[in-house]
Design a protein around this motif. Structure first.
Motif, PDB file in Angstrom:
ATOM      1  N   ARG A 124       0.866  -1.177   0.000  1.00 57.60           N
ATOM      2  CA  ARG A 124       0.000   0.000   0.000  1.00 57.60           C
ATOM      3  C   ARG A 124       0.901   1.225   0.000  1.00 57.60           C
ATOM      4  O   ARG A 124       1.763   1.359   0.866  1.00 57.60           O
ATOM      5  CB  ARG A 124      -0.909   0.025   1.240  1.00 57.60           C
ATOM      6  N   HIS A 125       0.680   2.118  -0.934  1.00 56.85           N
ATOM      7  CA  HIS A 125       1.563   3.281  -1.042  1.00 56.85           C
ATOM      8  C   HIS A 125       1.469   4.171   0.190  1.00 56.85           C
ATOM      9  O   HIS A 125       2.478   4.598   0.754  1.00 56.85           O
ATOM     10  CB  HIS A 125       1.231   4.086  -2.302  1.00 56.85           C
ATOM     11  N   ALA A 126       0.247   4.512   0.591  1.00 57.87           N
ATOM     12  CA  ALA A 126      -0.062   5.261   1.823  1.00 57.87           C
ATOM     13  C   ALA A 126       0.174   6.765   1.736  1.00 57.87           C
ATOM     14  O   ALA A 126      -0.233   7.498   2.642  1.00 57.87           O
ATOM     15  CB  ALA A 126       0.693   4.694   3.032  1.00 57.87           C
ATOM     16  N   ASP A 127       0.817   7.247   0.682  1.00 59.81           N
ATOM     17  CA  ASP A 127       1.069   8.694   0.578  1.00 59.81           C
ATOM     18  C   ASP A 127       0.948   9.154  -0.873  1.00 59.81           C
ATOM     19  O   ASP A 127       1.792   9.884  -1.388  1.00 59.81           O
ATOM     20  CB  ASP A 127       2.456   9.023   1.136  1.00 59.81           C
ATOM     21  N   LEU A 128      -0.120   8.727  -1.514  1.00 64.89           N
ATOM     22  CA  LEU A 128      -0.317   9.059  -2.923  1.00 64.89           C
ATOM     23  C   LEU A 128      -0.805  10.496  -3.075  1.00 64.89           C
ATOM     24  O   LEU A 128      -1.737  10.920  -2.406  1.00 64.89           O
ATOM     25  CB  LEU A 128      -1.333   8.097  -3.538  1.00 64.89           C
ATOM     26  N   SER A 129      -0.152  11.241  -3.965  1.00 65.79           N
ATOM     27  CA  SER A 129      -0.555  12.608  -4.307  1.00 65.79           C
ATOM     28  C   SER A 129       0.322  13.070  -5.460  1.00 65.79           C
ATOM     29  O   SER A 129       1.243  12.356  -5.882  1.00 65.79           O
ATOM     30  CB  SER A 129      -0.390  13.562  -3.116  1.00 65.79           C
ATOM     31  N   GLY A 130       0.073  14.277  -5.939  1.00 63.53           N
ATOM     32  CA  GLY A 130       0.862  14.804  -7.042  1.00 63.53           C
ATOM     33  C   GLY A 130       2.327  15.002  -6.726  1.00 63.53           C
ATOM     34  O   GLY A 130       3.157  15.072  -7.638  1.00 63.53           O
ATOM     35  N   ARG A 131       2.675  15.056  -5.445  1.00 60.92           N
ATOM     36  CA  ARG A 131       4.091  15.216  -5.102  1.00 60.92           C
ATOM     37  C   ARG A 131       4.856  13.909  -5.257  1.00 60.92           C
ATOM     38  O   ARG A 131       6.096  13.913  -5.278  1.00 60.92           O
ATOM     39  CB  ARG A 131       4.236  15.751  -3.675  1.00 60.92           C
ATOM     40  N   ASN A 132       4.137  12.779  -5.368  1.00 63.66           N
ATOM     41  CA  ASN A 132       4.775  11.479  -5.563  1.00 63.66           C
ATOM     42  C   ASN A 132       4.435  10.865  -6.919  1.00 63.66           C
ATOM     43  O   ASN A 132       4.475   9.648  -7.094  1.00 63.66           O
ATOM     44  CB  ASN A 132       4.396  10.526  -4.427  1.00 63.66           C
ATOM     45  N   VAL A 133       4.088  11.740  -7.855  1.00 64.41           N
ATOM     46  CA  VAL A 133       3.902  11.345  -9.252  1.00 64.41           C
ATOM     47  C   VAL A 133       4.880  12.167 -10.080  1.00 64.41           C
ATOM     48  O   VAL A 133       4.852  13.399 -10.041  1.00 64.41           O
ATOM     49  CB  VAL A 133       2.456  11.600  -9.728  1.00 64.41           C
ATOM     50  N   LEU A 134       5.763  11.499 -10.790  1.00 60.21           N
ATOM     51  CA  LEU A 134       6.782  12.169 -11.593  1.00 60.21           C
ATOM     52  C   LEU A 134       6.387  12.175 -13.065  1.00 60.21           C
ATOM     53  O   LEU A 134       5.614  11.326 -13.516  1.00 60.21           O
ATOM     54  CB  LEU A 134       8.130  11.465 -11.434  1.00 60.21           C
ATOM     55  N   LEU A 135       6.946  13.131 -13.800  1.00 61.63           N
ATOM     56  CA  LEU A 135       6.706  13.233 -15.240  1.00 61.63           C
ATOM     57  C   LEU A 135       8.040  13.110 -15.955  1.00 61.63           C
ATOM     58  O   LEU A 135       8.949  13.907 -15.728  1.00 61.63           O
ATOM     59  CB  LEU A 135       6.040  14.570 -15.573  1.00 61.63           C
TER      60      LEU A 135
END
Length: 256
Positions: A124-135
């Motif tokens: 379970r990731h537990a801290d999903l948000s745009g700060r942990n999505v890279l481009l």
């Protein structure tokens, strides 16, 4: 000497590495001789080192997925990761970056699929948000940062930020699928609107209070809005169901 100065904790890193940034899960170094990778190094803080050890276990288990940042190798210094040229999607938007309608829908689908893959590996990731999505350079999104995530019977030592965190503390404490999908809904909202739920101007504790009271931002005019709200309301049983709904809605949008 300036390149070797780290303001918080003493760390070990290889010769030639240049300090880039520091976050809650470690310090990031780059290599001028190799722009394709970064090195994630834990500080001497015991909690950070514990979370780093968890992240190592998770990358060993996950292997390769097209929408999860690739672990290149590990050694005594830390974890070497593929570098995403544009950085995290949140900062990309803050710096004026944008995306087409098709990209926003595709990114939402890709993150839902990546999260399903993570769950299938008992993580379970537990801290999903745009700060942990890279481009990355090919404009593909990559899920990252598993430091402190939940794996097997080991509970997460991190939790999602306000606006992404599930309003029920028990769901958060146990890193449930409901909590994960709530954060996924907020992440899709961020991908589609270029903004966090309730924006950046409102203090985090206020956003958290609003979410606990069931006060979510309007999604009436937001693409994938019904899917986002269903994630928030606990209407999906898995990230796979979210991905299937995005595919269906995408077909409807582009058939018009």
């Amino acid at each position: 000497m300036a390149d070797k100065y780290v303001p918080t904790y003493q760390v070990n890193y290889p010769d030639g590495a240049k300090f880039l940034t520091i976050g809650g899960s470690g310090l990031i170094y780059i290599f001028p001789s190799n722009a394709a990778e970064v090195l994630k190094v834990p500080s001497t803080n015991p909690r950070t080192r514990h979370n780093h050890a968890i992240e190592r276990r998770i990358y060993e288990r996950l292997g390769t997925h097209p929408n999860i940042i690739k672990c290149l190798r590990m050694d005594d210094y830390g974890i070497y990761l593929e570098r995403a040229e544009h950085g995290c999607i949140r900062q990309y938007f803050l710096d004026g970056g944008t995306a087409t309608l098709r990209e926003r829908i595709q990114w939402s689908l890709d993150i839902a699929n990546a999260l399903q893959y993570v769950h299938e590996h008992n993580i379970r990731h537990a801290d999903l948000s745009g700060r942990n999505v890279l481009l990355d350079s090919s404009r593909k999104v990559r899920l990252c940062d598993f430091a402190g995530s939940a794996i097997d019977d080991d509970k997460a030592t991190v939790w999602a930020e306000s606006g992404f965190r599930h309003p029920d503390d028990d769901e958060v404490k146990h890193s449930t699928i409901r909590a994960e999908l709530h954060a996924l809904g907020s992440t899709i909202y961020e991908l589609c609107t270029f903004s966090q739920p309730h924006g950046r101007e409102v203090e985090e504790w206020i956003v958290g209070q609003w979410i606990r009271e069931g006060k979510y931002p309007s999604v009436k005019e937001v693409i994938l809005g019904d899917i986002i709200m269903k994630c928030w309301n606990g209407g999906f049983a898995s990230a796979k169901e979210v991905a299937q709904s995005i595919k269906q809605e995408s077909g409807n949008i582009f058939a018009r």
